[in-house]
Design a protein around this motif. Structure first.
Motif, short mmCIF file in Angstrom:
data_model
loop_
_atom_site.label_atom_id
_atom_site.label_comp_id
_atom_site.label_asym_id
_atom_site.label_seq_id
_atom_site.Cartn_x
_atom_site.Cartn_y
_atom_site.Cartn_z
N THR A 457 -4.83 -22.56 -34.02
CA THR A 457 -5.28 -23.81 -34.65
C THR A 457 -6.41 -24.41 -33.82
O THR A 457 -6.70 -23.97 -32.70
N ALA A 458 -7.06 -25.45 -34.35
CA ALA A 458 -8.13 -26.13 -33.61
C ALA A 458 -7.53 -26.93 -32.44
O ALA A 458 -6.40 -27.43 -32.54
N PRO A 459 -8.29 -27.05 -31.31
CA PRO A 459 -7.81 -27.87 -30.20
C PRO A 459 -7.60 -29.32 -30.65
O PRO A 459 -8.32 -29.83 -31.51
N GLY A 460 -6.65 -29.99 -30.02
CA GLY A 460 -6.34 -31.37 -30.41
C GLY A 460 -7.00 -32.41 -29.53
O GLY A 460 -7.25 -33.53 -29.98
N THR A 461 -7.31 -32.10 -28.27
CA THR A 461 -7.88 -33.10 -27.35
C THR A 461 -9.00 -32.50 -26.52
O THR A 461 -9.07 -31.28 -26.33
N TYR A 462 -9.88 -33.39 -26.02
CA TYR A 462 -10.92 -33.00 -25.06
C TYR A 462 -11.39 -34.26 -24.36
O TYR A 462 -11.15 -35.39 -24.79
#
Length: 792
Positions: A457-462
């Motif tokens: 899935t796509a990353p959730g935080t950065y």
């Protein structure tokens, strides 16, 4: 006379009126069953087929092999017409070389021709059908040695007398052969045997008095043109390349063109025995021409099977109306050049699991007696297809009747997981993304489908920071460059019904994260972060990647992408300049272009000649159009006259923007305004308006070169001096054409009347060219003559 000709492959036996029988095979799968068939003397074909692998996975290649065996006896039971044959022999200088010119142990090429040609002459003698043989030799030119005759011994005697010298004129050799074969009294059937050991280097130009001309390309084209003419006349040409294999001495493409264009055949020989065999084959073709015609193989294929794209020969086609694969073998000429003819069909099963019977193949053709013939190739087998798919990395996906989809690891075929969403048999497994093989779609027997994305899935935080390392939001302008770091929060997309057999798609699933800035290449995340450059709304992307799909760390596969953007600026504007000085005596325009795609440009300043003169965007004399600022040189203090503007000048400029560094300064650049050289034409013994009765001496005076040497600090530019002078004397005041100008070697010239002319007005034009190649035409001097005025 009646001839009986029998051949199995390349051997021939002359019979005396009897018919033979032979055993012709009928093939069943890989087991051969022979049945007796009376040889009818019209040639035949037999064949066999096999399928090396009958149990295949869906989408795997299925190969069906066939071997056709042309055979039998050819019996000619009617008297044929005699044939006229022109033997065109190369006697160029290279025919005196050894066969391998670097090996003196090999025989001389001309000797090979002489010894091997007895096969041809003896064969024609033994057949005794009244065929006529003529001899033409060619080197730099061609000549008829012996006209068409049935005295084959005499032809051989003349062949044995041939000597080598000169170049290679294939064009003239073919032309002389055409003349020989189209003369009055020649036979309806005409053929040429062309033998050469080299490339065409000379040709005969019929449009230029039959002159011999050289050039490989032209010589080859001339020979091709001869072939086109011979083809139109129905004259076949058999070409023989006498050369060692791989030799660059011969033009095989040309010989192939000549043979193919005329319906003949191209041969290659590198020894006397090979050449004798070729002469024997040609003689057989002449004495008893025959063919197995329109040989076609038809193979019915099971429903759901297709031709493998890009895997089959060009003569293999699918016929939708009959659901057959058709292999067009074409005609097979006798004597047979091949012991066997190997064919293959490559299929792909694009269907559900099951067993599919392979029906008989049918081979049809017309025999040498023009009768329609056919035989079947029986396989007696079936093709078994399983729903077992291997991805591009070697991982195996298996669907069973209970609706279970299993994945086996490529390296050791260990099971990684099983997904069971419904208890219905799986009839199809496909990869939706054909390039990556990361999305698997299964089709059930009831027509429904499920689809599984193996990617993360796509990353959730950065975390995003500015040039000072402080966290920033995605909106507004910030000090650049920025950095993106601390990306996290991706997971597997497999469904909750997945039963994991090992850790590949669990704890060992994520291999890391990647970042792309401004649609650039993806970079692996590091502890220091990835730099985000200056820009207005610079986009960035983040994604996780896994090695579990490919099974190799060398082939990471990325998942869904999370996106964002930020505006950053740490640099000043870009600045450049140009000018428009069409006529140096006019007032030139200077253009300053200042661009900053991040924050707006607020001011521009320009200095000339070590900053002696200046102008800025705040001046009413400088106009703005988009990113370009313009002003006239005359608007700058110190450039208000033509005299002040001419010569070398230094320019420096800078621009300032709102964001980032406040200004960008450029190193000095230099330009020149050159109105061009000037001078005056002056009559030394003549005043304007006078009428002279004698020649007038004209001098070039008052020369001026306005661009002189100039130094700007440590930088110097050279002035321009005289490079050339040109003059024109004409009776018209119109500007001279470019072709009229003549060099003027000195600064004086004499003007007089034209020969046999006593009066008239002449205009003397002068053109000066300086060392920068600027040309200036001076005002012409008008001189009037009347040489008889003192005689009145």
């Amino acid at each position: 006379m009646h001839w009986y000709h029998k051949a199995k492959k390349k051997s021939a036996i002359l019979l005396t009126g009897m018919l033979l029988t032979s055993m012709l095979p009928v093939f069943v799968g890989t087991n051969t069953v022979y049945g007796a068939e009376v040889d009818n003397g019209c040639l035949a074909i037999s064949g066999v087929g096999n399928v090396p692998v009958t149990s295949v996975e869906r989408n795997q290649l299925v190969t069906i092999n066939y071997t056709l065996d042309p055979n039998g006896t050819h019996t000619v039971t009617q008297t044929r017409d005699a044939v006229d044959i022109a033997f065109v022999a190369d006697v160029s200088g290279s025919m005196d070389y050894h066969m391998d010119k670097s090996d003196s142990r090999t025989p001389i090429r001309l000797s090979i021709l002489k010894s091997a040609s007895t096969t041809l002459t003896n064969k024609l003698q033994s057949v005794n059908m009244g065929d006529r043989l003529g001899l033409i030799k060619f080197s730099s030119g061609a000549s008829k040695v012996l006209d068409l005759t049935t005295d084959y011994a005499k032809v051989q005697t003349e062949i044995n007398k041939l000597e080598a010298d000169g170049s290679t004129n294939i064009d003239d050799g073919l032309a002389k052969a055409k003349t020989m074969l189209t003369a009055n009294g020649t036979k309806p059937v005409k053929q040429i045997i062309l033998l050469t050991d080299g490339k065409a280097t000379v040709w005969t130009d019929e449009n230029d008095g039959n002159k011999q001309k050289s050039g490989e390309t032209s010589a080859a084209n001339a020979a091709k043109a001869d072939a086109d003419v011979l083809a139109g006349l129905g004259i076949k040409v058999y070409t023989i390349a006498l050369a060692t294999a791989g030799s660059d001495e011969i033009d095989l493409d040309l010989l192939q063109y000549i043979a193919t264009r005329t319906g003949g055949k191209a041969y290659e020989a590198s020894s006397a025995s090979q050449l004798s065999t070729i002469f024997d084959n040609i003689a057989k073709t002449i004495e008893a021409p025959a063919q197995l015609k329109t040989v076609t193989l038809r193979q019915p294929i099971p429903a759901g099977f297709i031709l493998a794209p890009g895997e089959n020969a060009t003569n293999v086609k699918y016929e939708a109306a009959t659901h057959e694969v058709v292999v067009n073998v074409g005609d097979i000429n006798f004597p047979f050049d091949q012991d066997k003819i190997d064919l293959s069909i490559k299929l792909i099963p694009d269907t559900a699991a099951g067993d599919y019977p392979l029906q008989d193949a049918k081979v049809t053709y017309k025999d040498a007696c023009n009768a329609n013939r056919q035989f079947n190739i029986n396989f007696g087998t079936q093709l078994s297809v399983s729903i077992r798919v291997v991805d591009k990395y070697g991982n195996v996906y298996i669907g069973n009747g209970q609706g279970e989809l299993q994945r086996l690891r490529a390296s050791d075929k260990q099971k990684q997981w099983t997904i069971t969403n419904k208890k219905v048999a799986i009839s199809d497994i496909r990869f939706i993304d054909t390039e990556v093989h990361s999305i698997v779609r299964i089709t059930y027997k009831d027509g429904t489908t499920d689809q599984f994305d193996l990617k993360p899935t796509a990353p959730g935080t950065y975390e995003l920071v500015d040039g000072n390392g402080k966290p920033i939001s995605e909106n507004g302008w910030h000090l650049g460059p920025g950095k993106l770091r601390s990306v996290s929060g991706a997971n597997t997309q497999l469904p909750s019904t997945t039963v994991y057999a090992n850790d590949d798609f669990q704890g060992a699933y994520l291999a890391g994260y990647e970042i792309s800035v401004d649609n650039g290449n993806w970079q692996s995340q590091t502890t220091s972060g990835v730099v985000i450059p200056d820009g207005n709304g610079v986009n960035f992307k983040t994604r996780a990647f896994t090695n579990a799909i490919s099974g190799s760390a060398a082939i990471p596969i990325a998942g869904a992408v999370a996106t964002g953007n930020v505006s950053l600026d740490s640099t000043g504007p870009m600045i450049s300049w140009s000018h428009n000085i069409v006529n140096p005596t006019d007032d030139g325009i200077i253009y300053i272009t200042a661009t900053d795609n991040l924050s707006p440009v607020t001011s521009v300043r320009v200095w000339f000649d070590n900053k002696t003169y200046s102008i800025s965007s705040s001046s009413s004399k400088m106009t703005k159009n988009g990113n370009t600022y313009a002003f006239r040189l005359s608007d700058v203090t110190g450039f208000d006259t033509v005299e002040k503007r001419q010569g070398w000048h230094q320019i420096q400029f800078e621009a300032t923007s709102i964001g980032g560094t406040t200004s960008t300064a450029q190193a000095p650049e230099y330009f020149v305004i050159n109105p061009g050289p000037t001078a005056t034409l002056k009559g030394m013994n003549y005043n304007a308006g006078d009428i002279s009765d004698k020649p007038v001496s004209v001098a070039v005076v008052d020369e001026k070169y306005p661009v002189t040497d100039r130094t700007f600090g440590n930088h110097s530019e050279n002035g321009f001096t005289l490079k050339n002078m040109y003059y024109v004397i004409k009776q018209s005041s119109a500007m001279p054409e470019e072709s009229e100008w003549k060099p003027l070697a000195s600064k004086r010239l004499t003007v007089t009347t034209k020969t046999n002319t006593t009066s008239g007005t002449y205009y003397v034009f002068l053109k000066l060219v300086d060392s920068s190649n600027v040309e200036m035409v001076q005002q012409p001097l008008m001189v009037t003559f009347d040489t008889e005025q003192n005689n009145n």
